[in-house]
Design an enzyme around this catalytic site. Structure first.
Site, mmCIF file in Angstrom:
data_model
loop_
_atom_site.group_PDB
_atom_site.id
_atom_site.type_symbol
_atom_site.label_atom_id
_atom_site.label_comp_id
_atom_site.label_asym_id
_atom_site.label_seq_id
_atom_site.Cartn_x
_atom_site.Cartn_y
_atom_site.Cartn_z
ATOM 1 N N LYS A 79 0.850 -1.026 -0.063
ATOM 2 C CA LYS A 79 0.184 0.045 -0.095
ATOM 3 C C LYS A 79 0.762 1.228 0.070
ATOM 4 O O LYS A 79 1.817 1.433 0.649
ATOM 5 C CB LYS A 79 -0.961 -0.004 1.090
ATOM 6 N N SER A 154 -9.729 1.834 2.972
ATOM 7 C CA SER A 154 -8.956 2.641 2.431
ATOM 8 C C SER A 154 -7.844 1.625 1.440
ATOM 9 O O SER A 154 -7.193 2.394 0.369
ATOM 10 C CB SER A 154 -7.930 3.792 2.674
ATOM 11 N N SER A 178 -9.438 -0.577 7.417
ATOM 12 C CA SER A 178 -8.990 -0.311 5.983
ATOM 13 C C SER A 178 -8.266 -1.580 5.495
ATOM 14 O O SER A 178 -8.119 -1.555 4.154
ATOM 15 C CB SER A 178 -8.082 1.102 5.863
HETATM 16 N N1 GLN Z 1 -12.595 4.324 6.589
HETATM 17 C C1 GLN Z 1 -12.136 4.562 7.878
HETATM 18 C C2 GLN Z 1 -11.768 6.095 7.890
HETATM 19 O O1 GLN Z 1 -12.131 6.405 6.641
HETATM 20 C C3 GLN Z 1 -11.106 3.792 8.241
HETATM 21 C C4 GLN Z 1 -9.764 4.028 7.362
HETATM 22 C C5 GLN Z 1 -8.566 3.125 7.662
HETATM 23 O O2 GLN Z 1 -8.756 2.243 8.238
HETATM 24 N N2 GLN Z 1 -7.547 3.729 7.270
HETATM 25 O O3 GLN Z 1 -11.230 6.638 8.685
#
Ligand code: GLN
Length: 485
Positions: A79, A154, A178
């Site tokens: 990532k 994400s 994420s």
């Molecule tokens: N969707 C969550 C956010 O927008 C989690 C994102 C993540 O785990 N990085 O913060």
């Protein structure tokens, strides 16, 4: 035999060890697959073709000398929020469009030490803020199961890449879901380790008390192999737990007899797509027939987890992201002599809308007069949520829940409604709040789209999580389906 790009890590390892294939052949097959499907998916921000072939050749030399580790010669995607020496690492942001790190994250160092091959960097929501990968400054990733749908986020690029055969495994990061939510939406396996088990050194910070790096793979066995490589104490990360992790492959035991599994009722019912609920409950019944003791339970404070998260995560992000001022890193607005204007414009043009929203939310929650009402209160509720889990793990070895309340939604469906987007993580956020390990594994399909189930356990309970998930995968084949691209 399936095409080389569709192999699991352990299958590929066996072929490499027996010299039935070479690392170069395997890497070429994956690069060819990337060329074929990447125009449809956009799962990568950077493809490192030359570097991959060079690393594959090195892996083959190593194998020729009889030196082979479980990940030697295995093509991986990282990532883009995890830094890679000499390879652009953007975190999905314009702010870091030209940022070339001068060091490797600890996790990358450890994977490279085994001889894993980097094929590229994963597309993602900017600075890991989002649940659909639509917040990427490099265009959205599409779900390999349905190109009109999101892959989740994400780490959507990582989930899509693993699912579609653009790598054999990936590393994502999980602050509020994420790793697990995109894993669920793309039909792959994703693990968020216990907070502090995996080093965050070289992970571009979003919310430091929640962030954890985790493996995204095609099955639980691969997950254990990747976790073996990346887990363990790192003096360069002050939050790293000083433990020597076990060999996680020893947890790959096909036996759940006597394990007590809880089904917290707050994760079912309202807001959960009926097919998702049915699939998870069917999975629980299967584990019951395999000898586990399954019982409903209640975690009433779960309903506050989302609210707590959306105070704590933005607060931490507003502090972490102050470093992007146009002086030290990345994008810098130059068309002015005024220092303040330069910083302002750097942040105005360098950050996307969601990142700015989070910074404003966090700055507000931390400001004098609001700090006690929001930030401090959220921290107190965080403690209560953690205690509620501790209580539950006195009765249960593991808890089973859905990963995402729904299957993959359509591109654009939630972009205009931030709160609807935030609710995508309603089932994944609680374990980040409490720092627990949690895996998402495929447990069914609805309208041709994958459904994910979570297995959570007490801190450092990765072995229980892996054992339950492994037993389930030995008895099912959802994880073996490949998207019809
Ligand atoms: N969707 C969550 C956010 O927008 C989690 C994102 C993540 O785990 N990085 O913060």
């Amino acid at each position: 035999m399936p095409p080389l790009y569709a192999l699991t890590v352990h299958e590929a390892h066996t072929l490499l060890r027996r010299r039935e294939i070479s690392a170069v052949e395997l890497t070429q097959a994956v690069l060819e697959r990337i060329r074929r499907v990447e125009p449809l998916l956009n799962a990568f921000i950077t493809v490192t073709e030359d570097l991959a072939l060079q690393q594959a050749r090195e892996a083959d030399l190593r194998i020729a000398q009889g030196d082979i580790a479980p990940l030697t010669g295995i093509p991986m995607q990282i990532k883009d929020v995890i830094v890679t020496k000499g390879v652009r690492s953007t975190a999905g942001s314009r702010m870091l469009e030209d940022f070339i790190p001068i060091y490797d994250a600890t996790v990358v160092e450890r994977l490279r030490a085994q001889g894993a091959v980097l094929v590229g960097k994963g597309n993602m929501d900017e600075f890991a803020m989002g649940s659909s990968t639509e917040n990427s400054a490099y265009g959205p990733t599409r779900n390999p199961w349905d190109l009109e749908r999101v892959p989740g986020g994400s780490s959507g690029g990582s989930a899509a890449a693993v699912s579609a055969g653009e790598c054999l495994f990936a590393l994502g990061s999980d602050t509020g879901g994420s790793v697990r939510q995109p894993a669920a939406l793309c039909g792959v396996t994703g693990l968020k380790p216990t907070y502090g088990l995996v080093s965050r050194y070289g992970l571009i910070a979003f919310a430091s008390s929640l962030d954890q790096i985790g493996p995204m793979t095609r099955d639980v066995e691969d997950c254990a192999l990747v976790l073996n490589a990346i887990a363990g104490h790192d003096p360069r990360d002050s939050t790293s737990i000083p433990v020597t992790p076990p060999d996680y492959t020893r947890a790959l035991v096909e036996d759940v007899r006597g394990l007590r599994l809880g089904l917290p009722k707050e994760y079912f019912g309202e807001g959960i797509q009926p097919e998702v609920e049915t699939a998870v409950k069917t999975a629980a019944r299967l584990l019951e027939t395999l000898g586990a003791r399954v019982e409903e339970c209640s975690l009433p404070l779960t309903r506050y987890a989302l609210a707590v998260y959306y105070i704590i995560a933005p607060s931490e992000c507003s502090a972490n992201l102050t470093r992007y001022d146009g002086v030290k890193y990345g994008y810098s607005y130059q068309e002015t002599d005024n220092m303040w204007e330069a910083m302002e414009k750097t942040r105005q043009y360098g950050f996307g809308a969601e990142v700015k929203r989070r910074i404003m939310l966090g700055t507000y929650a931390l400001s004098a007069g609001y700090y006690d009402a929001y930030y401090l209160k959220a921290q107190k509720v965080r403690t209560l949520i953690r205690q509620e889990f501790e209580e539950a793990f006195r009765r249960f070895d593991a808890l089973l829940t859905p990963t995402s309340p729904t299957v993959a939604f359509r591109l654009g469906e939630k972009t205009a409604d931030p709160v609807a987007m935030y609710k995508s993580d309603i089932c994944t956020i609680p374990v980040n709040i409490a720092g627990l390990p949690c895996i998402s594994i495929p447990c069914g399909f609805a309208d041709g789209l994958p459904i994910g189930m979570q297995v959570m356990a007490r801190p450092l309970g990765e072995e229980v999580v892996l054992r339950v998930a492994y037993t389930y995968q030995q008895a099912t084949s959802w994880h073996k389906r490949f998207p019809p691209l």
